[in-house]
Design an enzyme around this catalytic site. Structure first.
Site, short mmCIF file in Angstrom:
data_model
loop_
_atom_site.label_atom_id
_atom_site.label_comp_id
_atom_site.label_asym_id
_atom_site.label_seq_id
_atom_site.Cartn_x
_atom_site.Cartn_y
_atom_site.Cartn_z
N HIS A 13 0.85 -1.19 0.00
CA HIS A 13 0.00 0.00 0.00
C HIS A 13 0.89 1.24 0.00
CE1 HIS A 13 0.94 0.37 4.25
NE2 HIS A 13 0.34 -0.78 4.55
N HIS A 16 4.00 1.43 2.39
CA HIS A 16 5.22 0.75 1.95
C HIS A 16 5.92 1.57 0.87
CE1 HIS A 16 2.45 -2.74 2.99
NE2 HIS A 16 3.39 -2.82 3.90
N CYS A 121 2.73 -10.93 19.90
CA CYS A 121 1.82 -10.34 18.91
C CYS A 121 2.27 -10.83 17.54
CB CYS A 121 1.84 -8.81 18.95
SG CYS A 121 0.95 -8.10 17.54
N CYS A 124 3.12 -8.11 14.88
CA CYS A 124 4.46 -7.51 15.03
C CYS A 124 5.54 -8.55 14.89
CB CYS A 124 4.65 -6.90 16.41
SG CYS A 124 3.67 -5.46 16.78
N CYS A 138 -1.89 -5.45 21.88
CA CYS A 138 -0.66 -4.91 21.31
C CYS A 138 -0.81 -3.40 21.12
CB CYS A 138 -0.40 -5.58 19.97
SG CYS A 138 0.78 -4.69 18.97
N HIS A 141 -1.00 -2.80 17.12
CA HIS A 141 -2.10 -3.37 16.33
C HIS A 141 -3.44 -3.43 17.06
CE1 HIS A 141 1.53 -4.72 14.22
NE2 HIS A 141 0.81 -4.48 13.17
N LYS A 289 -3.72 4.75 11.19
CA LYS A 289 -2.77 3.90 10.49
C LYS A 289 -3.56 3.00 9.53
CE LYS A 289 1.35 1.31 11.17
NZ LYS A 289 1.37 -0.14 10.96
N LYS A 292 -5.70 -3.64 7.32
CA LYS A 292 -6.67 -4.47 6.62
C LYS A 292 -8.03 -4.37 7.29
CE LYS A 292 -5.27 -8.78 4.54
NZ LYS A 292 -4.68 -10.05 4.82
N1 MSP Z 1 9.16 -7.15 7.49
C1 MSP Z 1 9.33 -6.11 8.44
C2 MSP Z 1 10.59 -5.31 8.18
C3 MSP Z 1 11.85 -6.11 8.17
S1 MSP Z 1 13.24 -5.14 7.76
C4 MSP Z 1 14.55 -6.09 8.08
C5 MSP Z 1 8.13 -5.18 8.41
N2 MSP Z 1 7.44 -5.15 7.26
S2 MSP Z 1 6.15 -4.26 6.97
O1 MSP Z 1 5.76 -4.62 5.63
O2 MSP Z 1 5.18 -4.45 7.98
O3 MSP Z 1 6.55 -2.75 7.03
C6 MSP Z 1 7.80 -2.29 6.73
C7 MSP Z 1 7.90 -0.80 6.54
O4 MSP Z 1 6.89 -0.33 5.67
C8 MSP Z 1 7.74 0.10 7.75
O5 MSP Z 1 8.80 0.21 8.59
C9 MSP Z 1 7.64 1.41 7.03
O6 MSP Z 1 8.90 1.78 6.56
C10 MSP Z 1 6.72 1.04 5.89
N3 MSP Z 1 5.34 1.27 6.24
C11 MSP Z 1 4.33 0.37 6.39
N4 MSP Z 1 3.19 1.02 6.69
C12 MSP Z 1 3.44 2.33 6.75
C13 MSP Z 1 2.69 3.48 6.92
N5 MSP Z 1 1.40 3.45 7.15
N6 MSP Z 1 3.33 4.67 6.85
C14 MSP Z 1 4.65 4.78 6.57
N7 MSP Z 1 5.37 3.71 6.41
C15 MSP Z 1 4.83 2.50 6.52
O7 MSP Z 1 7.89 -4.48 9.36
#
Ligand code: MSP
Length: 496
Positions: A13, A16, A121, A124, A138, A141, A289, A292
């Site tokens: 999304h 990311h 969790c 996380c 958590c 979440h 935030k 889903k």
């Molecule tokens: N898989 C782990 C990271 C491992 S790194 C060795 C993880 N993945 S994640 O897909 O849940 O999210 C990773 C990153 O996505 C977050 O740290 C952030 O950089 C970015 N984001 C996910 N959702 C976000 C927002 N709503 N806003 C900004 N960044 C976000 O955690």
């Protein structure tokens, strides 16, 4: 330059994409300086979260990962992400690196067997203490943590308090912004608890080399990706070369793993922690935030359809300030797009091309050395350079767009469209063309394909990405005598 590797439990999304687009723009900015850049992104494919979603969908975790990873790759292709490598934690090269790092920590005496009882969790993929939970939920979440008892191997994080504090003392600039550094130091000073680095309740992971009944905890596994990809296990020279220059971009949600666990794991294995972490806040939708369950996730492709790839990239680089949380608003995106891209930049190019066609026979005149815009451009470049170095893309782009605005104002003040063809008109138009050349170079990390389109319409040859800074930012680079083309509107207006 690294992004976090994203969980493949779900499609990407805009949250990311926020980290990935920022990393991409930074990588491109550094490449413009002729620096060697290795830009890494990828996917985090092991762990309970992925195993559970696969089961729910009636496929194996590997099938699920194979399917979902394509959605990430497609999104990055769509968004013009220039990563040099894409790592999946299920690749053999990664297994080899995880095994090597585990063994190094084990050999250092920092991994021991123990029994764990704790609250976990799954979202996380982390344990919490009772005090950290809100009524058993958590804090991130807002769903119940589960009681878990397991025989696990533990990483002796408690031994690293002083070493980490010493390391951070010696590397005061390691974490940006400073508030995050203080948060990390505060966390370390509270006292560190050992954390379990293996699971027996799960088989979806990297087996421990000395006890394959256990698979590696997904975070130990995931963090290792950063060194896998540059040859930790396969090419030591390459690894040493890149590792000292590593810059991690991360969201604030994963700071504890990156700035406490990760440097401790590296120190245990006899490796230096990476020199830089840049921590950004959350992108919120309607103040919340994305998740889903709240059904408020936005897919990048949906916005690209309306704003185009560069309209998308520009917005997420220009709008949020890198650091604090920021709220995404569709209405705000429309306004910024129409103002900065359609009206300011798009119109400037169209206007300049139209006047050059009418008054200069379609051939762009050369700029004058004493243009008032020269100083505007020099100041903008200086500000933008500082801002990119501090990972403030919004400030860098604001500065770059000052050139656009001042050039429009310069045209309005001189009204070349009303004047007779001649040296006065040529001077104004040459300056405007030079300003556009500079904007194309300076904005190219943010809007790469539009920058190239501008470049070509100005009659310039080659790739804007092959320009080099700071040389190319010196006023006077537009040679004149080139055919200027108007072409289609770069950024058609979007209706609110
Ligand atoms: N898989 C782990 C990271 C491992 S790194 C060795 C993880 N993945 S994640 O897909 O849940 O999210 C990773 C990153 O996505 C977050 O740290 C952030 O950089 C970015 N984001 C996910 N959702 C976000 C927002 N709503 N806003 C900004 N960044 C976000 O955690």
């Amino acid at each position: 330059m690294t992004t976090p590797i994203y969980y493949v439990n779900d499609a990407p999304h805009i949250g990311h994409a926020y980290t990935t687009v920022t990393a991409d723009a930074l990588a491109r900015w550094h490449r413009l300086h002729g620096e060697d850049v290795w830009f890494l992104t990828g996917t985090d494919e092991h762990g309970l979260k992925v195993a559970q979603v696969a089961e729910k969908n009636g496929v194996t975790p590997r099938e699920w990962a194979d399917r979902t990873v394509e959605r990430f790759k497609d999104t990055w292709t769509l968004l013009d992400i220039s990563n040099d490598d894409f790592i999946r934690t299920t690749e053999p090269r990664h297994y080899a690196a995880v095994e090597k790092l585990l063994q190094a920590c084990r050999d250092a005496g920092d991994i021991e067997l123990g029994v764990y009882e704790g609250l976990y969790c799954v979202a996380c993929e982390a344990y919490y203490t009772e005090a950290e939970l809100n009524d058993g939920n958590c804090p991130i979440h807002d769903r119940p943590a589960e009681a878990v008892t397991e025989e696990n191997y533990f990483f002796k994080l408690s031994r690293f308090e002083q070493r980490l504090l010493d390391w951070y003392e010696a590397h005061p600039d390691a974490i940006t912004p400073e508030t995050r550094r203080n948060e990390v130091l505060g966390f370390i000073k509270q006292g560190l608890q050992d954390f379990s680095i293996s699971r027996t309740s799960l088989s979806w992971g990297v087996p421990l080399p000395w006890d394959p009944a256990h698979v590696t905890y997904v975070w130990f596994d995931a963090l290792t990706n950063y060194i896998t990809a540059i040859g930790y296990e396969s090419d030591n020279e390459r690894f040493v070369d890149w590792w000292g220059a590593c810059r991690h971009l991360i969201g604030k949600d994963i700071i504890r793993f990156h700035c406490v666990y990760w440097p401790a794991m590296l120190l245990s294995a006899g490796l230096e922690p990476p020199p830089n972490w840049f921590v950004h806040g959350w992108l919120l939708v309607g103040g919340e935030k994305m998740s889903k369950t709240r059904l408020n996730q936005i897919a990048p492709a949906d916005l690209v359809e309306t704003f185009g790839v560069d309209g998308y990239r520009y917005h997420f680089l220009r709008d949020p300030s890198f650091g604090p949380d920021s709220d995404f608003s569709y209405e705000g995106m429309v306004v910024r797009y129409n103002t900065d891209l359609a009206n300011n930049l798009g119109n400037l190019l169209a206007r300049v091309a139209t006047v050059v066609a009418k008054k200069c026979g379609g051939i762009g005149p050369a700029p004058s050395a004493r243009s008032p815009l020269a100083q505007v451009a020099a100041t903008a470049f200086e500000t933008a350079s500082r801002a990119w170095a501090e990972v403030q893309p919004n400030v860098a782009l604001e500065a770059t767009w000052r050139i656009v605005r001042e050039t429009n104002a310069h045209l309005e003040a001189n009204e070349p469209w009303k004047a007779e063809p001649g040296p006065a008109v040529d001077a104004v138009m040459g300056d405007a063309l030079e300003a556009l050349r500079l904007v194309a170079v300076l904005a190219s990390p943010a809007i790469p394909s539009t920058a190239q389109a501008i470049w070509e319409r100005l009659g310039l040859a080659g790739l804007v990405a092959d320009e080099r800074l700071p040389e190319s930012a010196v006023w006077g680079g537009y040679p004149g005598g080139l055919p200027v083309v108007k072409g289609e509107s770069l950024f058609p207006r979007v209706q609110a």
